[in-house]
Write an enzyme that holds these catalytic residues in place. Structure first.
Site, PDB file in Angstrom:
ATOM      1  N   PHE A 126       0.863  -1.178   0.000  1.00 23.54           N
ATOM      2  CA  PHE A 126       0.000   0.000   0.000  1.00 23.54           C
ATOM      3  C   PHE A 126       0.897   1.224   0.000  1.00 23.54           C
ATOM      4  CE2 PHE A 126      -1.725   3.321   2.763  1.00 23.54           C
ATOM      5  CZ  PHE A 126      -2.988   3.543   2.242  1.00 23.54           C
ATOM      6  N   THR A 129       2.584   7.191   1.228  1.00 25.85           N
ATOM      7  CA  THR A 129       3.623   8.095   1.741  1.00 25.85           C
ATOM      8  C   THR A 129       4.678   8.410   0.678  1.00 25.85           C
ATOM      9  OG1 THR A 129       3.294   7.128   3.922  1.00 25.85           O
ATOM     10  CG2 THR A 129       5.309   8.388   3.615  1.00 25.85           C
ATOM     11  N   GLU A 130       5.099   9.667   0.693  1.00 25.57           N
ATOM     12  CA  GLU A 130       6.152  10.108  -0.236  1.00 25.57           C
ATOM     13  C   GLU A 130       7.218  10.859   0.554  1.00 25.57           C
ATOM     14  OE1 GLU A 130       4.317  12.443  -3.304  1.00 25.57           O
ATOM     15  OE2 GLU A 130       3.018  10.768  -3.916  1.00 25.57           O
ATOM     16  N   SER A 135       2.641  12.501   7.247  1.00 21.83           N
ATOM     17  CA  SER A 135       1.451  12.864   8.028  1.00 21.83           C
ATOM     18  C   SER A 135       0.476  13.651   7.165  1.00 21.83           C
ATOM     19  CB  SER A 135       1.857  13.734   9.223  1.00 21.83           C
ATOM     20  OG  SER A 135       2.788  13.075  10.031  1.00 21.83           O
ATOM     21  N   PHE A 159       8.944   4.380   2.443  1.00 21.84           N
ATOM     22  CA  PHE A 159       8.545   3.638   3.655  1.00 21.84           C
ATOM     23  C   PHE A 159       7.402   2.659   3.378  1.00 21.84           C
ATOM     24  CE2 PHE A 159      10.009   7.653   5.939  1.00 21.84           C
ATOM     25  CZ  PHE A 159      11.217   7.089   6.311  1.00 21.84           C
ATOM     26  N   ILE A 160       7.447   1.967   2.259  1.00 17.98           N
ATOM     27  CA  ILE A 160       6.319   1.105   1.911  1.00 17.98           C
ATOM     28  C   ILE A 160       6.549  -0.314   2.437  1.00 17.98           C
ATOM     29  CG2 ILE A 160       4.845   0.251   0.027  1.00 17.98           C
ATOM     30  CD1 ILE A 160       4.905   3.414   0.608  1.00 17.98           C
ATOM     31  N   THR A 161       5.757  -0.686   3.436  1.00 19.25           N
ATOM     32  CA  THR A 161       5.882  -2.019   4.047  1.00 19.25           C
ATOM     33  C   THR A 161       5.627  -3.080   2.985  1.00 19.25           C
ATOM     34  OG1 THR A 161       5.092  -1.152   6.149  1.00 19.25           O
ATOM     35  CG2 THR A 161       4.954  -3.537   5.845  1.00 19.25           C
ATOM     36  N   GLU A 363       1.132   4.613  10.590  1.00 28.14           N
ATOM     37  CA  GLU A 363      -0.342   4.676  10.604  1.00 28.14           C
ATOM     38  C   GLU A 363      -0.843   5.800  11.527  1.00 28.14           C
ATOM     39  OE1 GLU A 363      -2.556   1.067  10.370  1.00 28.14           O
ATOM     40  OE2 GLU A 363      -0.977   0.076   9.215  1.00 28.14           O
TER      41      GLU A 363
HETATM   42  C1  LIG Z   1       8.611   1.067   9.092  1.00 25.91           C
HETATM   43  C2  LIG Z   1       7.583   1.937   8.436  1.00 25.91           C
HETATM   44  C3  LIG Z   1       6.598   1.356   7.656  1.00 25.91           C
HETATM   45  C4  LIG Z   1       5.664   2.158   6.981  1.00 25.91           C
HETATM   46  N1  LIG Z   1       4.753   1.578   6.125  1.00 25.91           N
HETATM   47  C5  LIG Z   1       4.018   2.366   5.273  1.00 25.91           C
HETATM   48  C6  LIG Z   1       3.229   1.776   4.226  1.00 25.91           C
HETATM   49  O1  LIG Z   1       3.134   0.543   4.098  1.00 25.91           O
HETATM   50  N2  LIG Z   1       2.606   2.595   3.365  1.00 25.91           N
HETATM   51  C7  LIG Z   1       2.651   3.962   3.456  1.00 25.91           C
HETATM   52  O2  LIG Z   1       2.053   4.630   2.620  1.00 25.91           O
HETATM   53  N3  LIG Z   1       3.393   4.558   4.455  1.00 25.91           N
HETATM   54  C8  LIG Z   1       4.067   3.777   5.357  1.00 25.91           C
HETATM   55  N4  LIG Z   1       4.852   4.373   6.357  1.00 25.91           N
HETATM   56  C9  LIG Z   1       4.893   5.820   6.453  1.00 25.91           C
HETATM   57  C10 LIG Z   1       4.321   6.366   7.741  1.00 25.91           C
HETATM   58  O3  LIG Z   1       2.920   6.264   7.733  1.00 25.91           O
HETATM   59  C11 LIG Z   1       4.840   7.789   7.898  1.00 25.91           C
HETATM   60  O4  LIG Z   1       6.208   7.701   8.215  1.00 25.91           O
HETATM   61  C12 LIG Z   1       4.115   8.541   8.998  1.00 25.91           C
HETATM   62  O5  LIG Z   1       2.781   8.797   8.608  1.00 25.91           O
HETATM   63  C13 LIG Z   1       4.799   9.860   9.356  1.00 25.91           C
HETATM   64  O6  LIG Z   1       5.087  10.595   8.222  1.00 25.91           O
HETATM   65  P1  LIG Z   1       6.574  11.204   8.015  1.00 25.91           P
HETATM   66  O7  LIG Z   1       7.543  10.108   8.245  1.00 25.91           O
HETATM   67  O8  LIG Z   1       6.603  11.871   6.684  1.00 25.91           O
HETATM   68  O9  LIG Z   1       6.735  12.239   9.157  1.00 25.91           O
HETATM   69  P2  LIG Z   1       6.276  13.786   9.095  1.00 25.91           P
HETATM   70  O10 LIG Z   1       4.874  13.862   8.620  1.00 25.91           O
HETATM   71  O11 LIG Z   1       7.293  14.555   8.339  1.00 25.91           O
HETATM   72  O12 LIG Z   1       6.338  14.170  10.613  1.00 25.91           O
HETATM   73  C14 LIG Z   1       7.554  14.496  11.282  1.00 25.91           C
HETATM   74  C15 LIG Z   1       7.214  14.851  12.714  1.00 25.91           C
HETATM   75  O13 LIG Z   1       6.356  16.007  12.750  1.00 25.91           O
HETATM   76  C16 LIG Z   1       5.157  15.684  13.438  1.00 25.91           C
HETATM   77  N5  LIG Z   1       4.060  16.402  12.809  1.00 25.91           N
HETATM   78  C17 LIG Z   1       3.677  16.367  11.512  1.00 25.91           C
HETATM   79  N6  LIG Z   1       2.601  17.143  11.319  1.00 25.91           N
HETATM   80  C18 LIG Z   1       2.286  17.669  12.520  1.00 25.91           C
HETATM   81  C19 LIG Z   1       1.253  18.547  12.985  1.00 25.91           C
HETATM   82  N7  LIG Z   1       0.319  19.021  12.172  1.00 25.91           N
HETATM   83  N8  LIG Z   1       1.246  18.885  14.299  1.00 25.91           N
HETATM   84  C20 LIG Z   1       2.184  18.399  15.146  1.00 25.91           C
HETATM   85  N9  LIG Z   1       3.180  17.578  14.777  1.00 25.91           N
HETATM   86  C21 LIG Z   1       3.226  17.216  13.476  1.00 25.91           C
HETATM   87  C22 LIG Z   1       5.008  14.185  13.297  1.00 25.91           C
HETATM   88  O14 LIG Z   1       4.148  13.649  14.301  1.00 25.91           O
HETATM   89  C23 LIG Z   1       6.438  13.746  13.442  1.00 25.91           C
HETATM   90  O15 LIG Z   1       6.790  13.733  14.793  1.00 25.91           O
HETATM   91  C24 LIG Z   1       5.723   3.572   7.112  1.00 25.91           C
HETATM   92  C25 LIG Z   1       6.703   4.155   7.951  1.00 25.91           C
HETATM   93  C26 LIG Z   1       7.617   3.363   8.594  1.00 25.91           C
HETATM   94  C27 LIG Z   1       8.678   4.033   9.437  1.00 25.91           C
END
Ligand SMILES: Cc1cc2nc3c(=O)[nH]c(=O)nc-3n(C[C@H](O)[C@H](O)[C@H](O)COP(=O)(O)OP(=O)(O)OC[C@H]3O[C@@H](n4cnc5c(N)ncnc54)[C@H](O)[C@@H]3O)c2cc1C
Length: 389
Positions: A126, A129-130, A135, A159-161, A363
């Site tokens: 799935f 994420t880019e 978030s 980060f695609i599982t 998630e």
């Molecule tokens: C091992 C792993 C598996 C994953 N699997 C999948 C997958 O299968 N498919 C997929 O699509 N994605 C996947 N992800 C992605 C994951 O969902 C994202 O890493 C996550 O949603 C956070 O996004 P980011 O890493 O871009 O952090 P960012 O969005 O850049 O956030 C960085 C920091 O800022 C904080 N922050 C961001 N916005 C706000 C706000 N408005 N207010 C306060 N704080 C904020 C966050 O909480 C975090 O602490 C995976 C990630 C990991 C690490």
């Protein structure tokens, strides 16, 4: 109000508990040794053999509808099972599951993607994420451009599982820039042989997700899952499918960790006394037990709401947030109780420490759960009195 399990729920829970004890836990030592050599703790063949064994006892597709060969169980049973599976760090899961959104596929797509995923002959991933949108998933930039009967996809996902192993991807791309996430994002089912590439990402965990690259990847119009422009809703449906399941697994891990901590505390003597006799250690055990009990009811209440068809989003976010924070505090305490041994790779504590850290990120991070919880309250969609009102 009935806090008990039905006879059927108890029977299923007990069967899984025994299966984990007899079939999964004995693999733990070998899994640790292999991981120390940077190999997978359990091989795909070993996993399949275990899954086949469980299938002969009827454990296949826990939440997959019976019409698709599964057990068709609800959320509470799924949570109870997940808690039991969480008691071992060996990454076992029952076969026969498929991504919820694949059930919205048309007949032809179901034959091509859903049925083989349930049977385990094809693997999905799935991808929303880019590098520039995590978030803030509405900010995705991967694009799909229509050319006659085809779409041309360009962009990068991260980060695609399962992205390294997947045979196909459910990828979300912008098909109408003006509308963006409000009607301009579409989900495409794209086989790997269409030309997307994956690269492993090294993480704190034992095996990593992948970065996916799409460079002029062409797919037919029939590759659209659901409706053109309605992809963002599908993505939210996938993410929201079972937030209670992540803290459920962590809950099982915490139960086992605290049991390990108590065992060590009873046996470890310092200054002439078992450390279990020290108040400092007892408080760690007590605080962990209280938090585990609270988490159990947060998880089960959220699952119960799902089964009742109630709006469970607030409860699920609360369970995910609390589970992520408390599981990390508990594993840290248990590591502390083990002293130097807790820090070694002889024991699984440090492994769980690394694994549980992820719960606060994927998630929906802690901060995003808090944002959701506060918004629901402030906008009047939820009450601090919970579902009882
Ligand atoms: C091992 C792993 C598996 C994953 N699997 C999948 C997958 O299968 N498919 C997929 O699509 N994605 C996947 N992800 C992605 C994951 O969902 C994202 O890493 C996550 O949603 C956070 O996004 P980011 O890493 O871009 O952090 P960012 O969005 O850049 O956030 C960085 C920091 O800022 C904080 N922050 C961001 N916005 C706000 C706000 N408005 N207010 C306060 N704080 C904020 C966050 O909480 C975090 O602490 C995976 C990630 C990991 C690490």
């Amino acid at each position: 109000m009935d806090f008990d399990l039905s006879a059927e729920e108890r029977e299923i829970r007990d069967w899984v508990r025994t299966f984990v004890r007899r079939e999964v836990m004995p693999l733990e030592q070998q899994a640790l040794e292999r991981e120390r050599r940077h190999e997978r703790g359990i091989t795909p063949d070993e996993l399949k053999a275990l899954q086949d064994k469980a299938r002969t006892a009827g454990f296949f597709g826990i939440q997959t509808p019976e019409s698709h060969g599964g057990m068709g169980q609800g959320a509470v049973v799924a949570a109870l099972i997940e808690i039991e599976l969480g008691r071992s760090f060996v990454p076992f899961r029952f076969a026969g599951e498929a991504d919820n959104i694949l059930f919205s596929a048309n007949e032809e797509q179901q034959e091509r993607y859903l049925v083989p995923t349930i049977e385990g002959t094809r693997r999905s991933c799935f991808a929303i994420t880019e590098p520039g949108a995590g978030s803030d998933a509405r900010a995705i930039r991967t694009s799909a451009r229509r050319e006659g009967d085809e779409w041309v996809i360009n962009g990068e996902k991260t980060f695609i599982t399962g992205g390294n192993e997947a045979d196909f991807v459910m990828v979300f791309a912008v098909t109408d820039k003006e509308k963006g996430a409000d009607g301009g994002v579409t989900c495409f089912l794209v086989d790997r042989d269409r030309g997307w590439r994956s690269e492993p990402i090294d993480t704190m965990g034992e095996w990593g997700p992948a970065a996916l690259v799409f460079e002029d990847v062409r797919v037919p119009h029939s590759a659209i899952l659901g409706e053109e422009g309605r992809g963002f809703e599908l993505a939210m449906r996938w993410i929201g499918k079972g937030r209670y399941m992540l803290p459920a697994r962590a809950l099982g891990s915490c139960e086992r960790l605290v049991e390990m901590g108590m065992e060590h505390a009873r046996n470890r003597v310092t200054f002439g006394q078992a450390i279990a006799e020290r108040q400092a250690i007892q408080w760690m055990v007590a605080d962990s037990a209280v938090e585990i009990e609270a988490l159990r009811w947060l998880v089960l209440t959220a699952a119960w709401q799902v089964d009742r068809g109630l709006d469970s989003r607030q409860s699920q976010s609360i369970a995910k947030l609390y589970g992520g924070i408390k599981a990390n505090e508990i594993v840290d305490r248990v590591l502390q109780i083990h002293g130097g041994m807790g820090y070694t790779r002889e024991l699984p504590v440090e492994r769980w420490y690394r694994e549980l850290r992820l719960l606060r990120i994927y998630e929906g991070t802690d901060e995003i759960q808090r944002r959701t919880i506060a918004r629901n309250l402030l906008r009047g969609h939820a009450s601090v009195r919970g579902h009882l009102g």
